[in-house]
Design a protein around this motif. Structure first.
Motif, PDB file in Angstrom:
ATOM      1  N   LEU A 182      -1.139   4.364  -1.322  1.00 44.20           N
ATOM      2  CA  LEU A 182      -2.122   4.824  -0.339  1.00 44.20           C
ATOM      3  C   LEU A 182      -1.417   5.559   0.816  1.00 44.20           C
ATOM      4  CD1 LEU A 182      -5.035   4.925   0.702  1.00 44.20           C
ATOM      5  CD2 LEU A 182      -4.668   2.682   1.755  1.00 44.20           C
ATOM      6  N   ILE A 241      -6.281   3.036  -6.307  1.00 44.84           N
ATOM      7  CA  ILE A 241      -5.948   3.968  -5.232  1.00 44.84           C
ATOM      8  C   ILE A 241      -7.145   4.837  -4.837  1.00 44.84           C
ATOM      9  CG2 ILE A 241      -4.798   5.493  -6.948  1.00 44.84           C
ATOM     10  CD1 ILE A 241      -4.167   5.373  -3.150  1.00 44.84           C
ATOM     11  N   MET A 244     -12.903   4.236   0.243  1.00 41.44           N
ATOM     12  CA  MET A 244     -13.324   3.260   1.240  1.00 41.44           C
ATOM     13  C   MET A 244     -12.977   3.736   2.658  1.00 41.44           C
ATOM     14  SD  MET A 244     -11.634   0.639   3.023  1.00 41.44           S
ATOM     15  CE  MET A 244     -11.870  -1.054   3.520  1.00 41.44           C
ATOM     16  N   ARG A 291      -3.472  -5.340   2.704  1.00 39.38           N
ATOM     17  CA  ARG A 291      -4.140  -6.089   1.647  1.00 39.38           C
ATOM     18  C   ARG A 291      -4.275  -7.560   2.053  1.00 39.38           C
ATOM     19  NH1 ARG A 291      -6.495  -5.247  -2.641  1.00 39.38           N
ATOM     20  NH2 ARG A 291      -5.196  -6.501  -4.005  1.00 39.38           N
ATOM     21  N   ASP A 294     -10.288   4.129  -5.126  1.00 46.51           N
ATOM     22  CA  ASP A 294     -11.252   3.282  -4.408  1.00 46.51           C
ATOM     23  C   ASP A 294     -10.794   3.052  -2.966  1.00 46.51           C
ATOM     24  OD1 ASP A 294     -12.869   3.075  -6.613  1.00 46.51           O
ATOM     25  OD2 ASP A 294     -12.007   1.172  -7.289  1.00 46.51           O
ATOM     26  N   GLN A 295      -9.493   2.912  -2.795  1.00 44.04           N
ATOM     27  CA  GLN A 295      -8.967   2.712  -1.435  1.00 44.04           C
ATOM     28  C   GLN A 295      -9.228   3.939  -0.564  1.00 44.04           C
ATOM     29  OE1 GLN A 295      -4.840   1.870  -2.288  1.00 44.04           O
ATOM     30  NE2 GLN A 295      -5.221  -0.276  -2.738  1.00 44.04           N
ATOM     31  N   ILE A 354      -7.849  -3.858   3.227  1.00 41.40           N
ATOM     32  CA  ILE A 354      -8.080  -3.050   2.033  1.00 41.40           C
ATOM     33  C   ILE A 354      -8.234  -4.004   0.849  1.00 41.40           C
ATOM     34  CG2 ILE A 354      -7.182  -1.188   0.560  1.00 41.40           C
ATOM     35  CD1 ILE A 354      -7.604  -0.183   3.349  1.00 41.40           C
ATOM     36  N   ARG A 355      -9.451  -4.238   0.448  1.00 41.56           N
ATOM     37  CA  ARG A 355      -9.715  -5.162  -0.653  1.00 41.56           C
ATOM     38  C   ARG A 355      -9.487  -4.480  -2.000  1.00 41.56           C
ATOM     39  NH1 ARG A 355     -15.509  -6.222  -0.473  1.00 41.56           N
ATOM     40  NH2 ARG A 355     -15.455  -4.338  -1.724  1.00 41.56           N
ATOM     41  N   GLU A 356      -9.824  -3.187  -2.072  1.00 38.21           N
ATOM     42  CA  GLU A 356      -9.759  -2.451  -3.330  1.00 38.21           C
ATOM     43  C   GLU A 356      -8.334  -2.366  -3.857  1.00 38.21           C
ATOM     44  OE1 GLU A 356     -11.404  -1.671  -0.702  1.00 38.21           O
ATOM     45  OE2 GLU A 356     -13.486  -1.438  -1.338  1.00 38.21           O
ATOM     46  N   LYS A 357      -8.200  -2.413  -5.176  1.00 34.56           N
ATOM     47  CA  LYS A 357      -6.870  -2.310  -5.785  1.00 34.56           C
ATOM     48  C   LYS A 357      -6.587  -0.896  -6.258  1.00 34.56           C
ATOM     49  CE  LYS A 357      -6.164  -7.035  -7.282  1.00 34.56           C
ATOM     50  NZ  LYS A 357      -6.734  -7.972  -8.234  1.00 34.56           N
ATOM     51  N   LEU A 371       0.815  -1.219   0.000  1.00 32.16           N
ATOM     52  CA  LEU A 371       0.000   0.000   0.000  1.00 32.16           C
ATOM     53  C   LEU A 371       0.850   1.271   0.000  1.00 32.16           C
ATOM     54  CD1 LEU A 371      -2.761  -1.201   2.504  1.00 32.16           C
ATOM     55  CD2 LEU A 371      -2.994  -0.915   0.029  1.00 32.16           C
ATOM     56  N   LEU A 424      -3.252  -0.828   7.941  1.00 29.41           N
ATOM     57  CA  LEU A 424      -3.923  -0.958   6.653  1.00 29.41           C
ATOM     58  C   LEU A 424      -3.215  -2.053   5.874  1.00 29.41           C
ATOM     59  CD1 LEU A 424      -4.057   2.858   5.809  1.00 29.41           C
ATOM     60  CD2 LEU A 424      -5.875   1.472   6.850  1.00 29.41           C
TER      61      LEU A 424
END
Ligand SMILES: [Zn+2]
Length: 174
Positions: free
Chosen positions: A26, A88, A94, A68, A90-91, A83-86, A23, A66
Motif C-alpha cells: 500500500l 491491495i 477504502m 493493520r 480493496d485497501q 486498514i482491515r482489508e487484506k 502495509l 495507516l
C-alpha cells in the motif's frame, strides 16, 4: 503536478501518510499516486517501543498512520486509520471512499524510498542499462537517493493500469 479534476470535491494532495510494516505494498501504491508516504520499515526492527514511535512520528509530521493493528489505530485517534482489508486494491479503494486519496497516478515520487523525483540528466539516462532501448517520447525522472531511473511507461505500468481500472469502477458505481 497535474491540476485536480474540477468535478470532484477538492482533495488535499499534500496529505501525508505513514504505513506500518504490514502495509509495504500500500505504501508503494500511495507513492505512485504521488502521496508522501513514509514507512515503518525504515525504523530498526525489533524495537518494543515501535508503536509509540510511530504515533509520535505521525503526530509530529501531520501524517495519517495507516495500520493493520486495530488497537494502534485507536491509540492514534484522528491521526490513525485502521486498514482491515487484506487485498491491495480493496485497501486503496477504502482510502478513496474515505476521501483520503484520489486515484490519479502522478509519477513524482520514488516508489521505493519516497524521495521526490527530478528530471534525469542525459548522463544518468545513458548510464542506466535498463533504460528503454527504443527511442520514444519518454519523460525521464531520477531518484537521487536510490540513483534509479523512472520513465513514463516503466515496470510501473501494470500498477498504473490496476489503479486506473479501480478508478473507473469506483466512478461507475452507484
Ligand atoms: Zn528512491
Amino acid at each position: 503536478m497535474q491540476a485536480e479534476d474540477t468535478n470532484r470535491a477538492p482533495m488535499n494532495p499534500e496529505r501525508k501518510f505513514l504505513g506500518d510494516r504490514m502495509l509495504g505494498t500500500l505504501t508503494r501504491y500511495l507513492r505512485f499516486l504521488g502521496y508522501d508516504c513514509e514507512s515503518a520499515d525504515t525504523l530498526p526492527s525489533g524495537n518494543p517501543g515501535e508503536d509509540t514511535m510511530l504515533l509520535a512520528w505521525a503526530e509530529k509530521e501531520g501524517r495519517i498512520l495507516l495500520t493493520r493493528d486495530r488497537e494502534l489505530a485507536g491509540r492514534a485517534r484522528e491521526h490513525g486509520m485502521y486498514i482491515r482489508e487484506k487485498d491491495i486494491l480493496d485497501q486503496v479503494k477504502m482510502l478513496r471512499e474515505h476521501g483520503l486519496i484520489d486515484l490519479k497516478v502522478r509519477l513524482i515520487r520514488c516508489s521505493l524510498c519516497n524521495t521526490l523525483l527530478r528530471g534525469a540528466t542525459d548522463e544518468e539516462i545513458r548510464g542506466t542499462d535498463y533504460a528503454p532501448s527504443v527511442p520514444g517520447d519518454f519523460i525521464y525522472l531520477w531518484c537521487p537517493t536510490c540513483r534509479r531511473l523512472y520513465w513514463n511507461g516503466t515496470h510501473s505500468e501494470s500498477i498504473i493500469r490496476r489503479i486506473d481500472d479501480l478508478s473507473q469502477r469506483s466512478e461507475n458505481a452507484p
